[in-house]
Scaffold this active site. Structure first.
Site, PDB file in Angstrom:
ATOM      1  N   ASP A 176       0.818  -0.874  -0.436  1.00 54.81           N
ATOM      2  CA  ASP A 176      -0.045  -0.097   0.098  1.00 54.81           C
ATOM      3  C   ASP A 176       0.798   1.172  -0.331  1.00 54.81           C
ATOM      4  O   ASP A 176       2.026   1.368   0.524  1.00 54.81           O
ATOM      5  CB  ASP A 176      -0.695   0.389   1.117  1.00 54.81           C
ATOM      6  N   GLY A 318       5.345   0.165   5.199  1.00 56.46           N
ATOM      7  CA  GLY A 318       4.241  -0.519   4.494  1.00 56.46           C
ATOM      8  C   GLY A 318       4.735  -0.796   3.388  1.00 56.46           C
ATOM      9  O   GLY A 318       6.290  -1.565   3.421  1.00 56.46           O
ATOM     10  N   GLU A 319       4.114  -0.968   2.143  1.00 56.68           N
ATOM     11  CA  GLU A 319       4.971  -0.354   0.184  1.00 56.68           C
ATOM     12  C   GLU A 319       4.710  -2.269   0.369  1.00 56.68           C
ATOM     13  O   GLU A 319       4.757  -2.320  -1.160  1.00 56.68           O
ATOM     14  CB  GLU A 319       5.374   0.007   0.045  1.00 56.68           C
ATOM     15  N   GLY A 320       4.327  -2.841   1.317  1.00 56.36           N
ATOM     16  CA  GLY A 320       4.506  -4.507   1.072  1.00 56.36           C
ATOM     17  C   GLY A 320       5.987  -5.147   1.302  1.00 56.36           C
ATOM     18  O   GLY A 320       6.479  -6.234   0.681  1.00 56.36           O
TER      19      GLY A 320
END
Lengths: 353, 353
Positions: A176, A318-320
């Site tokens: 995300d 986040g971001e994966g």
């Protein structure tokens, strides 16, 4: 719920424990004390059960990062200005962000989906443009989105999962990007776990005590305004969710229909999983919790879903990024499963009776 | 202590916190909230400080597995027969063991050192033959080895670290193989942490309750017999240690003299670290605790050493398997450090004041 979504959900099969048992039988024959590779054995057996093949490959891996903006930033809930969302999308596309580095490290591709960024991207090669709206509305004052928008964003996630399957992807991860998105994620956590906002709300990118108290109050105000009903997950998502969270929910449902594991990242991705599990409880069998975030609500979410994280590295980006690291461990487990010698092959004595 | 060992110890420099600070300054400039990659940032900064270079490479990685036998197996402390030690050495050399699989996964070489296996190896290409004795003696009845043997085994470890440095190895990991070796490891834990045997003794490869109680009693008997003095680490190692544990201790000292990090595996490797830290406290700065084992004494050892594990995956295999997984995370941290874009490079706004 619409027919399209109901149709996706109806295709999700529960994981068959007989496949796990078949995998564990092989693991117990390998040259090691039974169970001594712990969680690596568990994820290997889960992968076998998800794929329903005795020696499934794990070659192509993909992280899908959904980016969107959040009207609730108007309430002053984030330490960063909202333009960071689109600036980071450019950073992803140029390969300079944390997720790019960690995905390269584990040999995974990264796909970036604009599902709701408040910016018109120019010259953004590689960007998957699926903007449902230019950001959500302010959930503390009105519904974050309409139910039609929530559904459309879920279907974007389903479509990206199906596109990945068509490319032969073996395992997916959800990431995300969205300044302000720990606020909707905490609101969803409160609704689906039944815990008060103060227990599930954290500092996100790094707000101070005063801002944290304010963030909790904003979430409480949203809950008082919408009175969300956890029995109606699509309505909850529309009231207090976010577009990237809806996309992640769809990616999970799409991965499960295609019998692929979905590696969950942190607080935001797990909020998407709460919605997916409320819509389709069988989808949780396809989830691998890659890590436990610093956000205090993450543990509560994971316990609600019955998921035990692989890593606990104090990550909160986040971001994966955590999910990408999880790929490395899933792959390690599968290589143990497929490549280790058995007691018989190696001529090693077994445990004494 | 002999001159040779004193000389090695005198070469170990404490880690300079100024180098950690330099590394953290760069990490704080990367496009992520400060500290949001948690432990990955910590290990990257530690690696920079160990190497004392602003952009140190991490290319060559090696796991050194020390194998030896233990006279204390005569007391019935293990679930597996002692011949498994030499059988597993053959398995390592053929590439079929857990450590082979996980070392390949992270791109690390594996070196197997016979430092005290009770077996004459025939046709064992690749085996590093440094047998100090064909196993230790029964520590519940006499000293496990002489102080000369303990010293010789430490110097084998030092030599293997120096050989790795000569090959250009950037980071080392210590692994073990030795049926019965959780008994000396637990005895060392009791001596150096001051905790009673019942608190630091576990099930090893999988003994039942009765055997566990017996194992605790055997360790207590050994402590009563030898009255080990933690101020004299070499004597303690000789009394209740093991040859592979001594080798691991030497590998740690050798890595620290050469300014290379040493990734610690589980219970046995950490017992070697207890001895190394007692001999040379500055060596702990070069240690990275890769994981926390299922063995209950492991947490106690790590707390004594001030080490926080990267992984907690319910592993209890040894061989260096957890340490190999740690290489993957160390490398991930360093890639974050070296490859991520800064705020200025990416044109991303920084945190609001």
């Amino acid at each position: 719920m619409t027919n399209k979504l109901a149709d996706i959900i109806s295709q999700i099969q529960p994981i068959d424990p007989a496949w796990r048992a078949k995998a564990q039988a092989r693991l117990d024959n390998l040259t090691k004390p039974p169970g001594s590779l712990g969680r690596l054995e568990e994820v290997a057996a889960q992968y076998v059960a998800i794929r329903e093949e005795l020696f499934p490959l794990l070659k192509k891996k993909k992280v899908v990062v959904f980016a969107s903006d959040h009207g609730v930033v108007a309430e002053g809930v984030s330490a960063y200005p909202p333009e960071v969302t689109f600036q980071m999308v450019y950073n992803f596309l140029r390969g300079g962000a944390g997720i790019n580095v960690l995905a390269r490290h584990v040999g995974a591709a990264v796909e970036v989906v604009d599902i709701g960024v408040n910016h018109e991207f120019q010259e953004a090669p590689g960007l998957i443009s699926r903007k449902v709206a230019p950001g959500s509305r302010n959930l503390a004052r009105e519904a974050a989105m309409s139910q039609d928008q929530a559904l459309a964003a879920i279907m974007v996630g389903v479509e990206r999962a199906q596109a990945a399957l068509d490319e032969g992807v073996d395992a997916l991860a959800a990431g995300d990007m969205g300044i302000g998105n720990t606020t909707p994620a905490a609101a969803l956590a409160a609704v689906f776990t039944g815990r008060p906002p103060a227990e599930v709300t954290g500092r996100g990118t790094g707000i101070d005590d005063a801002a944290l108290n304010h963030k909790v109050a904003v979430i409480q105000r949203a809950l008082d305004l919408h009175c969300p009903d956890p029995q109606d997950p699509l309505a909850v998502l529309a009231q207090v969710g976010g577009l990237e969270i809806a996309g992640i929910c769809g990616l999970i449902l799409g991965a499960a229909t295609g019998r692929r594991p979905l590696l969950l990242d942190g607080f935001i991705a797990t909020a998407g999983a709460l919605v997916a599990a409320a819509l389709a409880p069988a989808a949780t069998g396809y989830l691998i919790a890659a890590h436990r975030s610093v956000e205090p609500g993450h543990r509560i979410m994971q316990e609600h879903l019955g998921l035990k994280p692989l890593l606990d590295l104090d990550l909160r980006l986040g971001e994966g990024t955590g999910a990408a690291l999880g790929f490395g461990l899933l792959e390690a487990g599968l290589k143990i499963y497929a490549e280790m010698a058995t007691f018989a092959e190696a001529g090693v004595s077994e445990k004494e009776a």
